[in-house]
Design a protein around this motif. Structure first.
Motif, PDB file in Angstrom:
ATOM      1  N   GLU A 116       0.836  -1.198   0.000  1.00  9.95           N
ATOM      2  CA  GLU A 116       0.000   0.000   0.000  1.00  9.95           C
ATOM      3  C   GLU A 116       0.868   1.243   0.000  1.00  9.95           C
ATOM      4  OE1 GLU A 116      -3.321   0.099   2.793  1.00  9.95           O
ATOM      5  OE2 GLU A 116      -2.896  -2.018   3.196  1.00  9.95           O
TER       6      GLU A 116
ATOM      7  N   SER B 214       1.126   3.986   3.643  1.00  6.65           N
ATOM      8  CA  SER B 214       1.528   3.231   4.842  1.00  6.65           C
ATOM      9  C   SER B 214       2.720   2.318   4.559  1.00  6.65           C
ATOM     10  CB  SER B 214       0.366   2.381   5.353  1.00  6.65           C
ATOM     11  OG  SER B 214       0.115   1.308   4.466  1.00  6.65           O
TER      12      SER B 214
ATOM     13  N   ARG C 150       2.646  -0.592   3.926  1.00  5.76           N
ATOM     14  CA  ARG C 150       2.351  -1.901   4.503  1.00  5.76           C
ATOM     15  C   ARG C 150       2.356  -2.956   3.395  1.00  5.76           C
ATOM     16  NH1 ARG C 150      -3.230  -2.734   7.254  1.00  5.76           N
ATOM     17  NH2 ARG C 150      -3.538  -4.656   6.129  1.00  5.76           N
TER      18      ARG C 150
END
Length: 187
Positions: free
Chosen positions: A91, A94, A96
């Motif tokens: 992502e 973020s 992540r």
């Protein structure tokens, strides 16, 4: 009693609310047809783009494709040439990263990604070939960016790598030998 009444006993004319919903459906359907026509005026037919996996509606479209692949062709290859698969979703913002194997692809939809990068890796371990396909995610939609192929750890040009993979796969893949599937279908 008419045939229609046999299939729809007691059916009444559409209500005003039902007609309004149908009007919305007709409007959206007409808009979709116009947009498809505009796209095809610019790109040509969309089918080749879809067949070459150059875009997906969202990450679930890609996972659906891969689950079907591993439910058929990939299942046989997994046993014969130690084929593995990994999907990585990163992502933007973020940073992540989530990774999924074939067995866990059904979990991807639980955490949709709006902006980011998707990297899928097919690893033909026994043959020494690894294929990666990279997509950019914008507004949940996947757009293909590039393909990469490695043979015994060395990156190769796409066509050369596919030719090598085809030579290596041919003894293990009857569908490839018989011409039912092309090498692209194994990527």
């Amino acid at each position: 009693m008419s045939r229609y009444e046999d299939h729809f006993p007691g059916r009444q004319p559409l209500t005003e609310q039902q007609r309004q919903l149908l009007e919305r459906f007709f409007m959206v359907n007409a808009i979709q047809r116009r947009v498809i026509q505009q796209l095809e005026d610019v790109l040509g037919p969309l089918a080749p783009y879809q067949q070459q996996r150059l875009f997906f509606q969202d990450v679930t479209g890609l996972t659906h494709f891969r689950r079907n692949f591993f439910g058929t062709v990939g299942q046989f290859l997994g046993e014969r040439v130690n084929l593995t698969y990994q999907l990585a979703v990163v992502e933007h913002g973020s940073h992540r990263k989530r990774t999924y194997t074939v067995e866990h692809l059904d979990q991807v939809h639980r955490q949709p990604v709006a902006q980011g990068t998707v990297l899928e890796t097919l690893n033909y371990r026994q043959l020494g070939c690894k294929i990666q396909r990279i997509y950019t995610v914008q507004a949940h939609h996947l757009y293909w960016e590039k393909n990469q192929i490695w043979v015994h750890g060395q990156e190769m040009a796409w066509v050369d790598g596919l030719m090598h993979l085809q030579q290596q796969l041919s003894p293990h893949a009857v569908w490839l030998q018989q011409g039912f599937l092309a090498i692209h279908d194994y990527t």
